[in-house]
Design a protein around this motif. Structure first.
Motif, PDB file in Angstrom:
ATOM      1  N   VAL A   1      11.921   3.476   1.619  1.00  0.00           N
ATOM      2  CA  VAL A   1      11.280   5.027   1.038  1.00  0.00           C
ATOM      3  C   VAL A   1      12.687   5.286   0.038  1.00  0.00           C
ATOM      4  CG1 VAL A   1      11.069   6.893   1.494  1.00  0.00           C
ATOM      5  CG2 VAL A   1      10.379   5.720   2.837  1.00  0.00           C
ATOM      6  N   HIS A   2      13.719   4.975   0.184  1.00  0.00           N
ATOM      7  CA  HIS A   2      15.122   5.361  -0.552  1.00  0.00           C
ATOM      8  C   HIS A   2      14.800   4.608  -1.480  1.00  0.00           C
ATOM      9  CE1 HIS A   2      19.151   5.399  -2.319  1.00  0.00           C
ATOM     10  NE2 HIS A   2      18.531   6.404  -2.040  1.00  0.00           N
ATOM     11  N   LYS A   3      14.484   3.173  -1.987  1.00  0.00           N
ATOM     12  CA  LYS A   3      14.214   2.099  -2.737  1.00  0.00           C
ATOM     13  C   LYS A   3      12.925   2.839  -3.790  1.00  0.00           C
ATOM     14  CE  LYS A   3      13.542  -2.517  -4.345  1.00  0.00           C
ATOM     15  NZ  LYS A   3      13.147  -3.820  -3.324  1.00  0.00           N
ATOM     16  N   ALA A   4      12.096   3.593  -2.827  1.00  0.00           N
ATOM     17  CA  ALA A   4      10.000   3.764  -3.865  1.00  0.00           C
ATOM     18  C   ALA A   4      11.013   4.892  -4.687  1.00  0.00           C
ATOM     19  CB  ALA A   4       9.682   4.017  -3.185  1.00  0.00           C
ATOM     20  N   LEU A   5      12.334   5.693  -4.002  1.00  0.00           N
ATOM     21  CA  LEU A   5      12.196   6.459  -5.403  1.00  0.00           C
ATOM     22  C   LEU A   5      13.362   6.844  -6.114  1.00  0.00           C
ATOM     23  CD1 LEU A   5      12.400  10.232  -4.990  1.00  0.00           C
ATOM     24  CD2 LEU A   5      13.996   9.744  -3.083  1.00  0.00           C
TER      25      LEU A   5
ATOM     26  N   GLN B   1      13.352   4.119  -7.457  1.00  0.00           N
ATOM     27  CA  GLN B   1      12.980   3.263  -8.769  1.00  0.00           C
ATOM     28  C   GLN B   1      11.334   3.904  -9.240  1.00  0.00           C
ATOM     29  OE1 GLN B   1      10.971  -0.684  -6.569  1.00  0.00           O
ATOM     30  NE2 GLN B   1      13.144  -1.297  -7.034  1.00  0.00           N
ATOM     31  N   GLU B   2      11.604   5.554  -9.152  1.00  0.00           N
ATOM     32  CA  GLU B   2      10.800   6.533  -9.190  1.00  0.00           C
ATOM     33  C   GLU B   2       9.184   6.215  -8.967  1.00  0.00           C
ATOM     34  OE1 GLU B   2      11.394   6.908 -13.414  1.00  0.00           O
ATOM     35  OE2 GLU B   2      13.375   8.320 -12.908  1.00  0.00           O
ATOM     36  N   GLN B   3       8.541   4.907  -7.784  1.00  0.00           N
ATOM     37  CA  GLN B   3       7.144   5.027  -7.406  1.00  0.00           C
ATOM     38  C   GLN B   3       6.708   6.058  -6.870  1.00  0.00           C
ATOM     39  OE1 GLN B   3       8.673   1.217  -5.711  1.00  0.00           O
ATOM     40  NE2 GLN B   3       6.880   0.382  -6.465  1.00  0.00           N
ATOM     41  N   ILE B   4       8.439   7.415  -6.237  1.00  0.00           N
ATOM     42  CA  ILE B   4       6.770   8.454  -5.662  1.00  0.00           C
ATOM     43  C   ILE B   4       8.127   9.739  -6.141  1.00  0.00           C
ATOM     44  CG2 ILE B   4       6.156   7.318  -3.079  1.00  0.00           C
ATOM     45  CD1 ILE B   4       8.548   7.933  -1.530  1.00  0.00           C
TER      46      ILE B   4
ATOM     47  N   ALA C   1       4.246   2.482   2.195  1.00  0.00           N
ATOM     48  CA  ALA C   1       2.919   1.503   2.146  1.00  0.00           C
ATOM     49  C   ALA C   1       1.619   1.498   1.714  1.00  0.00           C
ATOM     50  CB  ALA C   1       2.897  -0.052   3.256  1.00  0.00           C
ATOM     51  N   GLN C   2       0.539   2.376   3.546  1.00  0.00           N
ATOM     52  CA  GLN C   2       0.333   3.287   3.305  1.00  0.00           C
ATOM     53  C   GLN C   2      -1.536   3.944   1.961  1.00  0.00           C
ATOM     54  OE1 GLN C   2      -1.485   4.897   7.035  1.00  0.00           O
ATOM     55  NE2 GLN C   2      -1.650   2.977   7.584  1.00  0.00           N
ATOM     56  N   ILE C   3       0.738   4.535   1.325  1.00  0.00           N
ATOM     57  CA  ILE C   3       0.635   5.898  -0.106  1.00  0.00           C
ATOM     58  C   ILE C   3       0.475   5.167  -1.080  1.00  0.00           C
ATOM     59  CG2 ILE C   3       2.163   7.238  -1.359  1.00  0.00           C
ATOM     60  CD1 ILE C   3       2.646   8.361   1.970  1.00  0.00           C
ATOM     61  N   LEU C   4       0.938   3.723  -1.120  1.00  0.00           N
ATOM     62  CA  LEU C   4       0.672   3.600  -2.168  1.00  0.00           C
ATOM     63  C   LEU C   4       0.489   2.601  -2.489  1.00  0.00           C
ATOM     64  CD1 LEU C   4       4.666   1.862  -2.355  1.00  0.00           C
ATOM     65  CD2 LEU C   4       3.993   3.634  -3.836  1.00  0.00           C
ATOM     66  N   ALA C   5      -0.428   1.943  -1.464  1.00  0.00           N
ATOM     67  CA  ALA C   5      -1.551   0.701  -1.896  1.00  0.00           C
ATOM     68  C   ALA C   5      -3.062   2.133  -2.038  1.00  0.00           C
ATOM     69  CB  ALA C   5      -1.909   0.459  -0.071  1.00  0.00           C
TER      70      ALA C   5
END
Length: 276
Positions: A176-180, A182-185, A206-210
């Motif tokens: 989650v930290h990595k996604a944050l 990288q501005e994915q979330i 994973a579900q949210i990004l999918a």
């Protein structure tokens, strides 16, 4: 003037005034680069902008740099790292040009490194805004040093509750930290996942990004709240209706009576209703 500041001179001046001002050679100033040091700031890793260097060379120092003395008597930069780094670059150029070298005016402050670390945060917050995750990491460092949420909030110019929410961002699962980062979330979405186990955070992410990929829409905090509610059984708060939904309710709300319709018109600021 001479950049050498004797211990006796420093102690005598500090004892009487609490603050001393001296001119230092930039090479005599210590810039902290150890991430574990209380005065470390990640901005020290950023490259200098040429226009900033040129402006400092032309105009000189408008504000003094803040330094403190460490246990070895060295002058450690508390606030003004970028200007000191620029001064080093400027003096290299001035030496080649045969020009007078630039001195760094400094205000010397006393206090523990941990106490002075609040100055680092306050100065950075005033000069240039950091990404939220960077602010959160700085807040966590200050918290680990023993500062209260109120003190940290004052340094950043925000309420203690905001600092409490920022700290949640530093306790997220690595994925989650990595996604944050990288501005994915968004940070608001990430906070919703706080409190789940690492495995649950990773699965929910994973579900949210999918879902976002399938729908072509950016994931939202409400989406995350729904996933958290599904996993924990918690109820989500009532969703605010859109203007379009309220207008539809108004058109179909004749059975609810005139008072109901008047209330909807007030919400939409129609028929002369005044907004409050």
């Amino acid at each position: 003037g001479d950049s050498t500041v004797s211990k006796s001179m420093f102690d005598k001046d500090v004892a009487h005034r609490g603050i001393a001002t001296f001119n230092f050679k930039p090479e005599d100033l210590v810039i902290v680069k150890d991430p574990k040091h209380p005065l470390y700031c990640s901005r020290v890793e950023r490259p200098l902008i040429q226009s900033f260097i040129d402006e400092l060379d032309a105009d000189g120092f408008i504000q003094p740099v803040v330094v403190c003395r460490d246990s070895e008597g060295q002058a450690v930069v508390v606030a003004g790292r970028r200007r000191v780094r620029a001064a080093l670059t400027i003096n290299e150029r001035r030496k080649k040009q045969g020009r007078a070298l630039l001195m760094v005016p400094c205000i010397v402050r006393r206090g523990s490194m941990e106490a002075l670390s609040l100055i680092v945060v306050a100065e950075n917050a005033q000069r240039e805004d950091d990404p939220l995750i960077v602010k959160a990491e700085k807040a966590a460092r200050l918290c680990n040093q023993g500062h209260s949420l109120a003190e940290i909030g004052l340094a950043f110019g925000v309420e203690p509750q905001t600092i409490r929410n920022w700290l949640k961002l530093t306790e997220l699962a690595p994925a989650v930290h990595k996604a944050l980062v990288q501005e994915q979330i968004t940070p608001y979405l990430a906070v919703q996942l706080h409190g789940l186990s690492e495995a649950e955070q990773k699965a929910s992410l994973a579900q949210i990004l999918a879902e976002a990929k399938d729908t072509g829409k950016a994931p939202t905090a409400r989406t995350a709240a729904r996933h958290v509610a599904t996993r924990t059984g918690r109820k989500t708060g009532p969703r605010m209706r859109t203007r379009k939904e309220i207008q539809g309710e108004l058109e179909n709300g004749s059975r609810r009576g005139p008072e109901f319709r008047a209330a909807l018109r007030w919400v939409l600021n129609e028929d002369g209703a005044e907004a409050v």
